[in-house]
Design a protein around this motif. Sequence first.
Motif, PDB file in Angstrom:
ATOM      1  N   TRP A 463      -9.843  26.682 -18.222  1.00 10.15           N
ATOM      2  CA  TRP A 463      -9.169  25.735 -17.330  1.00 10.15           C
ATOM      3  C   TRP A 463      -8.195  24.854 -18.112  1.00 10.15           C
ATOM      4  N   ILE A 464      -8.566  24.483 -19.317  1.00 11.83           N
ATOM      5  CA  ILE A 464      -7.742  23.540 -20.086  1.00 11.83           C
ATOM      6  C   ILE A 464      -6.541  24.229 -20.732  1.00 11.83           C
ATOM      7  N   TRP A 465      -6.796  25.368 -21.401  1.00 10.58           N
ATOM      8  CA  TRP A 465      -5.741  25.987 -22.197  1.00 10.58           C
ATOM      9  C   TRP A 465      -5.324  27.385 -21.725  1.00 10.58           C
ATOM     10  N   GLY A 466      -5.955  27.904 -20.694  1.00  5.91           N
ATOM     11  CA  GLY A 466      -5.586  29.223 -20.185  1.00  5.91           C
ATOM     12  C   GLY A 466      -5.848  30.315 -21.203  1.00  5.91           C
ATOM     13  N   TRP A 486      -4.428  12.430 -27.303  1.00  2.00           N
ATOM     14  CA  TRP A 486      -4.470  11.839 -25.963  1.00  2.00           C
ATOM     15  C   TRP A 486      -3.033  11.604 -25.490  1.00  2.00           C
ATOM     16  N   ARG A 487      -2.544  12.525 -24.702  1.00  2.00           N
ATOM     17  CA  ARG A 487      -1.165  12.489 -24.222  1.00  2.00           C
ATOM     18  C   ARG A 487      -1.135  12.988 -22.792  1.00  2.00           C
ATOM     19  N   LEU A 488      -0.058  12.693 -22.112  1.00  2.00           N
ATOM     20  CA  LEU A 488       0.028  13.031 -20.695  1.00  2.00           C
ATOM     21  C   LEU A 488       0.052  14.534 -20.467  1.00  2.00           C
ATOM     22  N   GLU A 489       0.641  15.299 -21.388  1.00  2.85           N
ATOM     23  CA  GLU A 489       0.684  16.756 -21.213  1.00  2.85           C
ATOM     24  C   GLU A 489      -0.707  17.368 -21.120  1.00  2.85           C
ATOM     25  N   LEU A 490      -1.652  16.772 -21.825  1.00  2.36           N
ATOM     26  CA  LEU A 490      -3.020  17.300 -21.775  1.00  2.36           C
ATOM     27  C   LEU A 490      -3.561  17.266 -20.347  1.00  2.36           C
ATOM     28  N   LEU A 491      -3.142  16.269 -19.563  1.00 11.30           N
ATOM     29  CA  LEU A 491      -3.667  16.104 -18.215  1.00 11.30           C
ATOM     30  C   LEU A 491      -2.943  16.950 -17.173  1.00 11.30           C
ATOM     31  N   VAL A 492      -1.631  17.184 -17.377  1.00 10.36           N
ATOM     32  CA  VAL A 492      -0.849  17.835 -16.310  1.00 10.36           C
ATOM     33  C   VAL A 492      -0.287  19.184 -16.710  1.00 10.36           C
ATOM     34  N   ASP A 493      -0.572  19.640 -17.914  1.00  7.78           N
ATOM     35  CA  ASP A 493      -0.001  20.910 -18.373  1.00  7.78           C
ATOM     36  C   ASP A 493      -0.410  22.052 -17.442  1.00  7.78           C
ATOM     37  N   ARG A 580      -9.814  20.486 -14.432  1.00 11.58           N
ATOM     38  CA  ARG A 580      -9.439  20.475 -15.857  1.00 11.58           C
ATOM     39  C   ARG A 580      -9.992  19.231 -16.537  1.00 11.58           C
ATOM     40  N   LEU A 581      -9.865  18.075 -15.853  1.00  3.90           N
ATOM     41  CA  LEU A 581     -10.357  16.832 -16.438  1.00  3.90           C
ATOM     42  C   LEU A 581     -11.871  16.880 -16.620  1.00  3.90           C
ATOM     43  N   LEU A 585     -14.525  16.982 -20.296  1.00  2.00           N
ATOM     44  CA  LEU A 585     -15.786  16.321 -20.644  1.00  2.00           C
ATOM     45  C   LEU A 585     -16.894  17.345 -20.869  1.00  2.00           C
ATOM     46  N   LEU A 586     -16.975  18.352 -19.990  1.00  5.97           N
ATOM     47  CA  LEU A 586     -18.020  19.369 -20.141  1.00  5.97           C
ATOM     48  C   LEU A 586     -17.841  20.160 -21.435  1.00  5.97           C
ATOM     49  N   SER A 587     -16.597  20.372 -21.827  1.00  6.24           N
ATOM     50  CA  SER A 587     -16.336  21.045 -23.100  1.00  6.24           C
ATOM     51  C   SER A 587     -16.861  20.204 -24.258  1.00  6.24           C
ATOM     52  N   LYS A 588     -16.599  18.908 -24.199  1.00  5.51           N
ATOM     53  CA  LYS A 588     -17.094  18.011 -25.245  1.00  5.51           C
ATOM     54  C   LYS A 588     -18.624  17.985 -25.267  1.00  5.51           C
ATOM     55  N   ILE A 589     -19.231  17.999 -24.059  1.00  4.49           N
ATOM     56  CA  ILE A 589     -20.700  18.029 -23.978  1.00  4.49           C
ATOM     57  C   ILE A 589     -21.235  19.309 -24.596  1.00  4.49           C
ATOM     58  N   GLN A 590     -20.599  20.439 -24.265  1.00  3.77           N
ATOM     59  CA  GLN A 590     -21.052  21.734 -24.784  1.00  3.77           C
ATOM     60  C   GLN A 590     -20.942  21.801 -26.298  1.00  3.77           C
ATOM     61  N   LEU A 591     -19.940  21.112 -26.854  1.00  6.70           N
ATOM     62  CA  LEU A 591     -19.749  21.098 -28.311  1.00  6.70           C
ATOM     63  C   LEU A 591     -20.557  19.992 -28.986  1.00  6.70           C
ATOM     64  N   GLY A 592     -21.297  19.210 -28.181  1.00  6.89           N
ATOM     65  CA  GLY A 592     -22.092  18.125 -28.742  1.00  6.89           C
ATOM     66  C   GLY A 592     -21.268  16.923 -29.145  1.00  6.89           C
ATOM     67  N   ARG A 593     -20.094  16.734 -28.486  1.00  5.95           N
ATOM     68  CA  ARG A 593     -19.186  15.642 -28.865  1.00  5.95           C
ATOM     69  C   ARG A 593     -18.975  14.641 -27.728  1.00  5.95           C
TER      70      ARG A 593
END
Length: 716
Positions: A463-466, A486-493, A580-581, A585-593
């Motif tokens: 979802w985030i990076w295709g 932390w930039r706007l492109e991360l949210l709307v890319d 995506r948003l 967070l779920l990606s960070k949770i899965q990585l333990g971050r």
Amino acid sequence: MAQWPGHDDSQQLIRRDRSMVSISDDNMMMRQIQATHAPDGREVDVKPLFNLVEDILNRATFQTDIDEADAQPHLEIEDNAQQAGFLAMIDAISFTIDRISCEIACKALGGSDAHATTLSLFSMLSNYSWDAKLVLALAAFALYYGEFWLLAQIYSTNQLAKSMAILKQLPSIMEHTSGPLKSRFDTLNNLINAMMGVTRCIVEFKDMPSNYITQDAPEFSSAMAHIPIAVYWIIRSVVACATQITTLTGMGHEFVISTSEAWELSTLAHKLKNIHESLKKLMATCYRHIEEKKSHEAYQMLVKLFDSIHIDNMKVLKALIYAKDDLQPLVDGSTKRRVNIEVLRRKNVLLLISDLDISQEELSILEQIYNESRLHLTRQESHYEVVWIPIVDHFIHWDDPTQKKFETLQSSMPWYTVYHPTLIDRAVIRYVKDVWHFKNKPILVVLDPQGRVVSPNALHMMWIWGSNAFPFTSLREEALWKEETWRLELLVDGIDPLVLDWIKEGKYIFLYGGDDVEWVKKFTTAARSVANTARIPLEMVYVGKSTKREQVRRIMATLAVEKLGHFWQDLTMVWFFWTRLESMLLSKIQLGRADDHHDPMVPQIKKLLSYDRDGGWALLSKGSQVLVNGHGTTVLPTLLEYDIWKEQVPIKGFDDSFIDHHQKIHGVAHPCCRFEFSAHSGRIPASMTCPECHRYMEKFTTFCCCHDDHVPGSLF
């Protein structure tokens, strides 16, 4: 193979029909039966013998026409009967069968007591197991009963049979089968069917695999306790049936069955049907035990398989999808033809695991990413295959609407799909739920060409990076996060090219959301007023809310009518933004971050998701750079109080002036933060720190209803 223990408590199935037994004590009767039981270990292969008996008794009827459909199974039995082993067994037991048949005929002619005759048969069969006693007695009866009906069916076309039939008064008996004797034969057939039903159960118990259910298993031992009494009543019924046939042939059609005899046959049939129902319930319990053991064994095999090293992915994929080679378990999404699992050999395989409620939004975005990757097949990093694994619990009733729902989903997918959910074994479903944490939300498990799990759920990074996330491993996920800021492109890319153009032009951009139309009006009016006064190029885009779709749609209609700003007309884009948003967070949770204080992106992602749960919010950026990420209770007052801080703009600049005043208001307002994880989410963190104050947050169990349609794919 199951063994047959003796149990004194089997008398519990005896009904207290005193007139049917020559003794008054049921317990004494069971002791008499058990006293005759002295098995010496001799084995009889009861199943083929029972099949032969069943064939004889099925054909033994006064209806001479045999359907073609009925004939086929009998031919198979006859073919099996030619096998040398079967013939050798028949040779070994034929004397015993003849003796029992003679005993039945003699006792029937002599008018002996039925219970005494039954006990004498038990004595003759003392050295055999319970199931062997039963089938041998039935074989003797089939020989006797079958001879009667064989003559009845062929005497009109065979002179020898006709002469023998005359001696047995068969012609006169057959003339009355559609009249006075019909009810008598119907009663006999009903009893014989009941006998065969119970016997079928007992033979099936013998065939139960001893490696999955042992004699000391409560389910099996309980069933075995009922076998001796069941065998008694079947053999007792054999004696009753034989007596009826003997009396009929001895006295001809003029013989009138007495009321007590008719009652005895009906009562025996009723008793056997009750026994049959009890045994079927016990059998169902045993089979559940066997299925559990098999499922546990298959589950452990899967665990071991994923812990082992393989040269390719075939063993793993066959264990997950379909282990046998008797059919093609996959459907090619591009051709809609069934294919073998070999098409996945030594490829990166993405297992899309979901139930039948996967949303069209999810499928639409996935298909877009998938098709994009297909355009670059020459690039090794984009080469992978997706396989849909539909997870449907086996206890769910599979009806026509469910089948149609499955077929509709399957036909819409361009990648490989499993041909049918029933191919997925129970153990696989358990493994997917226990180890890969699948609940109801789709996950994307990634296997490398050797079948190793390289990501327990790559859906977040997709979802985030295709397709840029290939090969979708956890290592690749870590690397991609290290490259991010932390930039706007991360949210709307990948969502809105217009916003990306604004970023390139260095404009101020407000991303905002919420479900309060009055707040939205006040915010957009205040923001436009400040931009005009400060003479800054400002654009705004409304991104809705992760839930309450109808409310979001109404706000969009207001924005369009009153020309208050830009919004995404396609609600799929709104869904994708929030998905995506949430995936970040779920990606960070899965990585333990999830609580990594050294990662500046984590608290910002948390804030946005928290603000979405409660009121409006806004994020201000200048080009790529995010200036403020705030709750509606702090951002709107900052704009409304522009006259207070506008004097700082020439000194500090608009950016710092806005940030400083917002920080002052934020220090007073302190909006609460909260996250809601659905019980259907896969990996729910045990704890979570607040993105504002960094304390550990309190944990609650919440029941929530937003009076809105189900939002497909919502993870929170």
